[in-house]
Structures are given as structure tokens and as C-alpha cells.
Design an enzyme around this catalytic site. Structure first.
Site, PDB file in Angstrom:
ATOM      1  N   ASP A  13     -45.562 -61.626  -8.158  1.00 39.71           N
ATOM      2  CA  ASP A  13     -46.262 -60.958  -7.194  1.00 39.71           C
ATOM      3  C   ASP A  13     -47.625 -61.368  -6.952  1.00 39.71           C
ATOM      4  O   ASP A  13     -48.097 -62.257  -7.980  1.00 39.71           O
ATOM      5  CB  ASP A  13     -46.431 -59.433  -7.958  1.00 39.71           C
ATOM      6  CG  ASP A  13     -47.362 -58.490  -7.385  1.00 39.71           C
ATOM      7  OD1 ASP A  13     -46.911 -58.469  -6.079  1.00 39.71           O
ATOM      8  OD2 ASP A  13     -48.073 -58.244  -7.957  1.00 39.71           O
ATOM      9  N   ALA A  14     -48.294 -61.099  -5.762  1.00 40.13           N
ATOM     10  CA  ALA A  14     -49.676 -61.820  -5.940  1.00 40.13           C
ATOM     11  C   ALA A  14     -50.757 -60.574  -5.929  1.00 40.13           C
ATOM     12  O   ALA A  14     -51.426 -60.924  -7.101  1.00 40.13           O
ATOM     13  CB  ALA A  14     -49.792 -62.014  -4.193  1.00 40.13           C
ATOM     14  N   TYR A  15     -50.713 -59.668  -5.309  1.00 43.10           N
ATOM     15  CA  TYR A  15     -52.087 -58.635  -5.494  1.00 43.10           C
ATOM     16  C   TYR A  15     -51.875 -57.937  -6.787  1.00 43.10           C
ATOM     17  O   TYR A  15     -50.990 -57.234  -6.872  1.00 43.10           O
ATOM     18  CB  TYR A  15     -52.138 -57.697  -4.203  1.00 43.10           C
ATOM     19  CG  TYR A  15     -52.330 -58.407  -3.182  1.00 43.10           C
ATOM     20  CD1 TYR A  15     -51.311 -58.603  -2.015  1.00 43.10           C
ATOM     21  CD2 TYR A  15     -53.601 -59.301  -2.726  1.00 43.10           C
ATOM     22  CE1 TYR A  15     -51.289 -59.728  -0.902  1.00 43.10           C
ATOM     23  CE2 TYR A  15     -53.884 -59.965  -1.664  1.00 43.10           C
ATOM     24  CZ  TYR A  15     -52.793 -60.203  -0.619  1.00 43.10           C
ATOM     25  OH  TYR A  15     -52.978 -60.907   0.221  1.00 43.10           O
TER      26      TYR A  15
HETATM   27  C1  2OP Z   1     -47.869 -57.591  -3.652  1.00 40.95           C
HETATM   28  O1  2OP Z   1     -46.801 -57.302  -3.079  1.00 40.95           O
HETATM   29  C2  2OP Z   1     -47.335 -55.198  -4.927  1.00 40.95           C
HETATM   30  O2  2OP Z   1     -49.532 -55.547  -3.604  1.00 40.95           O
HETATM   31  C3  2OP Z   1     -48.356 -56.243  -4.436  1.00 40.95           C
HETATM   32  O3  2OP Z   1     -48.630 -58.677  -3.655  1.00 40.95           O
END
Ligand code: 2OP
Length: 226
Positions: A13-15
Site C-alpha cells: 500500500d502507498a499512503y
Molecule cells: C492507498 O491506497 C489506502 O490510501 C491508501 O495508498
């Protein structure tokens, strides 16, 4: 635990997992930074889930901007310049301190690495470049290819398709417990990055393992520092 060691690729996952989403408010706001950052993140995710349930998709750039608009209004902050600066900072998030070394160890071990994120392709390319992670990632996968947000199964299926791997051969890593549950429900070998010792989510499928730091991930994959 052995299923994780059999994974041929690691998808992140990134964020909130690789990219430090608290950085913009910490840099640009005073003591209200935490409260605003939490409300901004909560509304960003709520709007992603609600838009998917409503069948009214818009990309994560728009959802992130609309969530910030709500959070600033809730704090009675009327400052378009500040909103612009916060959104610009969101396109250039730093990596968490524990991310680069973990990614490098996994790549050196010969496993492929990828991001699977709600972020739009433009957001992900900009963020990965500014976080200096581009050389450690084989693929950037965005929900824009399927037009619906996590945790819809179509999102996780995208990783299996693009990596040409069965779900259980993919180790999925997320700091978001609901995202970890979404991936586990699709058969991935999931590691929940539980940095703040939060309680388990009460959702249908539990992650295979949880770690407090990405520094613990290589060992979980059977990679032992030379
Ligand atoms: C993402 O999808 C869940 O925000 C997060 O990178």
C-alpha cells in the site's frame, strides 16, 4: 508464517504505509496539525468508500482535495493558499524512515516489488519520485485501472493479473487494517504494518502476520541480512 516465505512478490500500500501522510500538516500547521491530519485522512477514506458504494468514482486526487476542503472547513480555516500548499506537499510525500532499506533488501533477494494504491497514476509517479523509491519498485498499480477504490476485490485482482501470480504467492503489506483485511479476503499472504499497536480490526479475514516496523519485513520473508 511459511506462506509468507513462499511469496514471489511483495506488494505495498502507498499512503500511510510507504509514504508519510502526516508530513504536509506537520510542516505547514501549528498544534492543530494532528487533528487536521486525522480528519483529512478520515474523510479521504470515507469519501473513497462512499463513492465506490454509490458508483460515483472520481480519482484519488479529487477525493483528497475534497476531503481537505471538508477538514479545513471543520476547523474554520479559510485559506485557499494553505490548501494549495497542503495538496502540493501531498504530491511530494517523504517515505517513512523504515521503507527504503526494507525495499532494497527485498529487491536484492530477487523478489519483485510493487505498489497497489488508491492513488492515481500521476499521484503515485510523483510521490514515488519525490520519496526516491522509484528504483526499488517494479510496478505502480493504481485503482484507476479498475475504476473502484479499495477494498473492492477488483483492486486486489489487479495485482494478481499484472504480476501474473496466484494471490497466495503475493505478500501484501499495508498499515491500514481495513486494507489488510481486504487483501486477506482475496487470498493474499498479508502482513499488517501495525506501527501504533492498534487493536485487530473486527473484519471477516485476519492478516497472516503483523509487524511494528518495515524493518521486520525481510526476516518475515526469510531474508536474513548478510
Ligand atoms: C492507498 O491506497 C489506502 O490510501 C491508501 O495508498
Amino acid at each position: 508464517m511459511r506462506a509468507i516465505q513462499r511469496c514471489a512478490a511483495v506488494v505495498f500500500d502507498a499512503y500511510g504505509t510507504l509514504l508519510d501522510i502526516g508530513a504536509p500538516t506537520q510542516a505547514l500547521l501549528n498544534e492543530r496539525a494532528d487533528a487536521l491530519a486525522q480528519l483529512w485522512r478520515r474523510k479521504q477514506l470515507e469519501y473513497s468508500w462512499l463513492r465506490s458504494l454509490m458508483g460515483r468514482h472520481a480519482d484519488f486526487e479529487r477525493v483528497t482535495a475534497e476531503a481537505l476542503d471538508y477538514a479545513l472547513a471543520a476547523h474554520a480555516i479559510e485559506d485557499p493558499r494553505l490548501a494549495e500548499r497542503l495538496l502540493a506537499a501531498y504530491r511530494n510525500l517523504p517515505a517513512y524512515a523504515d521503507a527504503p532499506a526494507a525495499l532494497a533488501a527485498i529487491r536484492a533477494n530477487g523478489r519483485r516489488t510493487a505498489i497497489l494504491s488508491n492513488g492515481s497514476p500521476g499521484m503515485l509517479a510523483a510521490a514515488v519520485a519525490s520519496a526516491d523509491l522509484a528504483d526499488s519498485l517494479d510496478m505502480l498499480l493504481s485503482v484507476e485501472d479498475v475504476g473502484v477504490f479499495k477494498p473492492h476485490p477488483k483492486v486486489y485482482a489487479l495485482a494478481s493479473q499484472r504480476l501474473d501470480l496466484a494471490a497466495e504467492k503475493i505478500c501484501f503489506v499495508s498499515a491500514n487494517g481495513w486494507d489488510a483485511a481486504g487483501a486477506a479476503a482475496c487470498g493474499f499472504s498479508v502482513v499488517w504494518l501495525n506501527r501504533r499497536s492498534e487493536p485487530d480490526e473486527r473484519l471477516p479475514v485476519r492478516p497472516a502476520a503483523q509487524i511494528p516496523s518495515l524493518g521486520d519485513l525481510p526476516a518475515l520473508l526469510g531474508i536474513h541480512h548478510e
